[in-house]
Design a protein around this motif. Structure first.
Motif, PDB file in Angstrom:
ATOM      1  N   PHE A   1       0.829  -1.246   0.029  1.00  0.00           N
ATOM      2  CA  PHE A   1      -0.182   0.020   0.003  1.00  0.00           C
ATOM      3  C   PHE A   1       0.793   1.244  -0.009  1.00  0.00           C
ATOM      4  N   PHE A   2       2.127   0.997   0.245  1.00  0.00           N
ATOM      5  CA  PHE A   2       3.159   2.081   0.379  1.00  0.00           C
ATOM      6  C   PHE A   2       3.513   2.681  -1.072  1.00  0.00           C
ATOM      7  N   HIS A   3       2.608   3.357  -1.921  1.00  0.00           N
ATOM      8  CA  HIS A   3       3.088   3.416  -3.225  1.00  0.00           C
ATOM      9  C   HIS A   3       4.219   4.859  -3.568  1.00  0.00           C
ATOM     10  N   ASN A   4       4.142   5.443  -2.621  1.00  0.00           N
ATOM     11  CA  ASN A   4       5.181   6.406  -2.401  1.00  0.00           C
ATOM     12  C   ASN A   4       6.593   6.332  -1.845  1.00  0.00           C
ATOM     13  N   LEU A   5       6.617   5.063  -1.546  1.00  0.00           N
ATOM     14  CA  LEU A   5       7.955   4.450  -0.838  1.00  0.00           C
ATOM     15  C   LEU A   5       9.284   4.642  -1.868  1.00  0.00           C
ATOM     16  N   HIS A   6      10.336   5.361  -1.245  1.00  0.00           N
ATOM     17  CA  HIS A   6      11.405   5.507  -1.963  1.00  0.00           C
ATOM     18  C   HIS A   6      12.579   4.556  -1.306  1.00  0.00           C
ATOM     19  N   GLU A   7      12.470   4.138  -0.120  1.00  0.00           N
ATOM     20  CA  GLU A   7      13.544   3.255   0.602  1.00  0.00           C
ATOM     21  C   GLU A   7      12.951   2.464   1.444  1.00  0.00           C
ATOM     22  N   LEU A   8      13.188   1.380   1.302  1.00  0.00           N
ATOM     23  CA  LEU A   8      12.630   0.072   2.077  1.00  0.00           C
ATOM     24  C   LEU A   8      13.925  -0.819   2.690  1.00  0.00           C
ATOM     25  N   VAL A   9      13.938  -0.982   3.954  1.00  0.00           N
ATOM     26  CA  VAL A   9      15.042  -1.636   4.627  1.00  0.00           C
ATOM     27  C   VAL A   9      14.462  -2.758   5.645  1.00  0.00           C
ATOM     28  N   ILE A  10      14.683  -4.015   5.280  1.00  0.00           N
ATOM     29  CA  ILE A  10      14.166  -4.887   6.404  1.00  0.00           C
ATOM     30  C   ILE A  10      15.690  -5.861   6.525  1.00  0.00           C
ATOM     31  N   HIS A  11      16.219  -5.597   7.652  1.00  0.00           N
ATOM     32  CA  HIS A  11      17.653  -6.149   7.885  1.00  0.00           C
ATOM     33  C   HIS A  11      17.541  -6.777   9.460  1.00  0.00           C
ATOM     34  N   LEU A  12      16.625  -7.806   9.269  1.00  0.00           N
ATOM     35  CA  LEU A  12      16.764  -8.449  10.811  1.00  0.00           C
ATOM     36  C   LEU A  12      17.197  -9.965  10.623  1.00  0.00           C
ATOM     37  N   LYS A  13      17.329 -10.548  11.836  1.00  0.00           N
ATOM     38  CA  LYS A  13      17.783 -11.940  11.865  1.00  0.00           C
ATOM     39  C   LYS A  13      16.477 -12.986  11.359  1.00  0.00           C
ATOM     40  N   ASN A  14      15.398 -12.327  11.179  1.00  0.00           N
ATOM     41  CA  ASN A  14      14.289 -13.142  10.782  1.00  0.00           C
ATOM     42  C   ASN A  14      14.586 -13.834   9.172  1.00  0.00           C
ATOM     43  N   PRO A  15      14.139 -15.003   9.126  1.00  0.00           N
ATOM     44  CA  PRO A  15      14.302 -15.560   7.620  1.00  0.00           C
ATOM     45  C   PRO A  15      13.388 -14.803   6.720  1.00  0.00           C
ATOM     46  N   ILE A  16      13.838 -14.607   5.517  1.00  0.00           N
ATOM     47  CA  ILE A  16      13.057 -14.163   4.461  1.00  0.00           C
ATOM     48  C   ILE A  16      12.506 -15.120   3.771  1.00  0.00           C
ATOM     49  N   SER A  17      11.437 -15.382   3.474  1.00  0.00           N
ATOM     50  CA  SER A  17      10.860 -16.466   2.656  1.00  0.00           C
ATOM     51  C   SER A  17      10.033 -15.729   1.466  1.00  0.00           C
ATOM     52  N   LEU A  18      10.774 -15.487   0.358  1.00  0.00           N
ATOM     53  CA  LEU A  18      10.085 -14.799  -0.892  1.00  0.00           C
ATOM     54  C   LEU A  18      10.757 -15.590  -2.221  1.00  0.00           C
ATOM     55  N   ASN A  19       9.773 -15.972  -2.958  1.00  0.00           N
ATOM     56  CA  ASN A  19      10.294 -16.264  -4.328  1.00  0.00           C
ATOM     57  C   ASN A  19      10.328 -15.351  -5.406  1.00  0.00           C
ATOM     58  N   ASN A  20      10.473 -15.579  -6.742  1.00  0.00           N
ATOM     59  CA  ASN A  20      10.361 -14.531  -7.714  1.00  0.00           C
ATOM     60  C   ASN A  20       9.103 -13.907  -7.730  1.00  0.00           C
ATOM     61  N   GLU A  21       7.956 -14.684  -7.766  1.00  0.00           N
ATOM     62  CA  GLU A  21       6.456 -14.225  -8.107  1.00  0.00           C
ATOM     63  C   GLU A  21       6.171 -13.556  -6.778  1.00  0.00           C
ATOM     64  N   GLU A  22       6.357 -13.969  -5.752  1.00  0.00           N
ATOM     65  CA  GLU A  22       6.028 -13.279  -4.478  1.00  0.00           C
ATOM     66  C   GLU A  22       6.676 -11.831  -3.935  1.00  0.00           C
ATOM     67  N   LEU A  23       8.129 -11.675  -4.515  1.00  0.00           N
ATOM     68  CA  LEU A  23       8.669 -10.446  -4.613  1.00  0.00           C
ATOM     69  C   LEU A  23       8.182  -9.474  -5.436  1.00  0.00           C
ATOM     70  N   VAL A  24       7.999  -9.886  -6.595  1.00  0.00           N
ATOM     71  CA  VAL A  24       7.337  -8.982  -7.676  1.00  0.00           C
ATOM     72  C   VAL A  24       5.848  -8.528  -7.231  1.00  0.00           C
ATOM     73  N   ASP A  25       5.227  -9.358  -6.817  1.00  0.00           N
ATOM     74  CA  ASP A  25       3.923  -9.074  -6.315  1.00  0.00           C
ATOM     75  C   ASP A  25       3.655  -7.943  -5.444  1.00  0.00           C
ATOM     76  N   LEU A  26       4.798  -7.818  -4.363  1.00  0.00           N
ATOM     77  CA  LEU A  26       4.939  -6.929  -3.441  1.00  0.00           C
ATOM     78  C   LEU A  26       5.406  -5.492  -4.331  1.00  0.00           C
ATOM     79  N   ALA A  27       6.569  -5.786  -5.341  1.00  0.00           N
ATOM     80  CA  ALA A  27       7.401  -4.413  -5.629  1.00  0.00           C
ATOM     81  C   ALA A  27       6.351  -3.781  -6.510  1.00  0.00           C
ATOM     82  N   ARG A  28       5.381  -4.253  -7.144  1.00  0.00           N
ATOM     83  CA  ARG A  28       4.358  -3.579  -8.053  1.00  0.00           C
ATOM     84  C   ARG A  28       3.855  -2.444  -7.536  1.00  0.00           C
TER      85      ARG A  28
END
Length: 508
Positions: free
Chosen positions: A363-390
């Motif tokens: 929902f953050f369509h004006n986002l210029h910078e996104l940083v998630i740099h935690l110990k948590n595992p990241i679980s994203l494949n191609n389709e899932e990341l691109v779905d967010l990035a749109r």
């Protein structure tokens, strides 16, 4: 801008001439008249040109000298106005020479012994630099007895760096008590104390808290030291603050949770909170009137998946989703001491950050910078990341990686191409990639992105560095630096070498 009379030489119009000087002091940016807080250091060639202009004629001399002396990273240039033997009393004539330049200084950094030599001689001269607006004091062992000549009612921005120890505690407390009265116009303050632990730091908490609350014009605060509950409430409830960076110690988490239900953080645009767990601040996201443009949390412990989802859902409430341009969640450089999480605990499904957990970010369509740099595992494949990035067409900086090196799913090189299409302005990218398969056919193979400049691939498996380098050179011709990390670091360095060879061959 001043208006020139008919047939008047436009170079003699002060405003026009300061714009021209701006291209000497910083070639890529203009220069305003010397009444602003932001001050820039002229490059070496620019300083030479300014000196030449100052010697040309009287009309050009004053503006050129203003620009030349406007920022100093040491008092050394002023010290050289005196004779070398500073053991004797300084003459009135020498002080007059000094005064010709000292009133032009608007920004100063003190980090060297040479500056302290002059300040010791100027101890009897309050308001030694009468137009100083910005001061950086970076004398790590304090020596605060030397700072008094630099303080005054004209100072609006102050950064103070200090390695705290019991030996300078009394001196520091005395300085903090008098700061509001000496510098009542301060609008921006940064206290960067290197504190050993909570118990040592708490010894200065009361006087530091009173100083912060007494600075009536303060709108920007960066403080890495504990403050008491009264000061904490004052900061988060005051509508005058637009920029806030504070460290929350474990002992203060209860103070955050007990904040009243009216409007915390209501006037702030940029906020950074350090040393928290995510749940302790979620309760502060209560109102649609919190129109943040930048928010950063440096967490003490990795959040659970459900807690992350709750936080992002609250953060994405309208109209906040349209105002936010930068979101950062990280665990780097936290100052509280908390139990660690084992790799086995983090591999648990309850800590994984999947598309379902990160979904509110779309929902953050004006986002210029996104940083998630935690110990948590990241679980994203191609389709899932691109779905967010749109949802991020304006994104320029993306750092989406687990500091533990854990990833349940990976984005591939083909996903990298699709991401470049979804985020056409992206210039910095850090992801865990699976680069073992270098695609030659499929979706996105016609993509050629000139925007991406830096690619970081920590803990990213790779088989053939040569093929990866050639792939990046073809599809991301502007990338000039690639870095890996962990067991695949050497292979990524080789891929970077191949990338640079391909770029050199293209130029040839």
């Amino acid at each position: 801008m001043s208006l020139a009379p008919p047939n008047h030489n436009p170079l003699l119009v002060e405003d026009i001439f300061y714009v021209i000087l701006g291209f000497l002091s910083e070639p890529n940016r203009g220069y305003s008249k010397p009444d602003i807080v932001e001050i820039r250091t002229p490059p070496k060639e620019g300083r030479r040109a300014l000196v030449a202009l100052a010697r040309t004629c009287h009309i050009l001399s004053e503006p050129s000298l203003n620009c030349l002396w406007r920022k100093l990273d040491s008092l050394g240039p002023l010290l050289r106005c005196f004779k070398k033997d500073l053991r004797r009393p300084l003459s009135l004539a020498e002080w007059c020479i000094n005064n010709r330049y000292s009133h032009r200084v608007q920004e100063l950094e003190v980090s060297d012994d040479e500056s302290l030599v002059l300040l010791k001689r100027a101890a009897s001269k309050p308001n030694f630099l009468p137009n100083l607006r910005v001061l950086i004091w970076d004398i790590m062992d304090g020596r605060l007895t030397f700072i008094r000549p630099l303080l005054g009612s004209q100072l609006v921005s102050f950064k103070f760096c200090l390695v705290f120890n019991p030996g300078n505690c009394k001196e520091l407390k005395s300085f903090l008590k008098t700061l509001p009265s000496h510098c009542p116009a301060l609008k921006s303050v940064s206290f960067d104390f290197d504190l050993l632990d909570e118990h040592v730091a708490e010894s200065i908490s009361p006087v530091l808290s009173r100083a912060v609350c007494s600075l009536e014009k303060l709108a920007h605060l960066d403080i890495h030291a504990p403050i008491d509950a009264v000061a904490l409430r004052h900061l988060v409830m005051s509508p005058q603050f637009t920029d806030l960076v504070i460290t929350i110690w474990r002992s203060q988490l209860e103070d955050i949770s007990l904040l009243p239900s009216d409007m915390p953080f209501s006037g702030m645009k940029d906020i950074t909170l350090c040393g928290l767990d995510l749940g302790s601040i979620t309760g502060g996201l209560r109102s649609e009137s919190q129109m943040f443009s930048s928010i950063e949390f440096r967490l003490a412990v990795p959040p659970t998946s459900q807690l992350t989802l709750s936080f992002l859902t609250l953060l994405a409430s309208p109209p906040r989703r349209s105002s936010l341009q930068s979101i950062t969640l990280t665990q780097k450089n936290v100052t509280t001491f908390s139990p660690g999480h084992s790799k086995l605990e983090l591999e648990d499904i309850h800590y994984s950050l999947s598309r379902d957990i990160l979904q509110p970010l779309v929902f953050f369509h004006n986002l210029h910078e996104l940083v998630i740099h935690l110990k948590n595992p990241i679980s994203l494949n191609n389709e899932e990341l691109v779905d967010l990035a749109r949802g991020w067409p304006l994104l320029r900086f993306l750092r989406l990686v687990s500091t533990s090196g854990l990833s349940a799913k990976y984005v591939t090189l083909q996903g990298l191409l699709l991401l470049a299409v979804a985020c056409p302005k992206l210039d910095f990218l850090e992801l865990c990639l699976d680069a073992r398969d270098v695609p030659t056919t499929g979706a996105g193979m016609d993509v050629r992105s000139a925007s991406v400049k830096v690619l970081r691939c920590p803990w990213s498996p790779i088989n053939d560095p040569r093929l990866v380098g050639m792939f990046l050179s073809k599809h991301f011709p502007s990338v000039d630096w690639v870095m890996g990390q962990g067991m695949y670091g050497n292979q990524w360095r080789r891929a970077c070498d191949y990338l640079q060879r391909e770029d050199t061959a293209d130029v040839a």
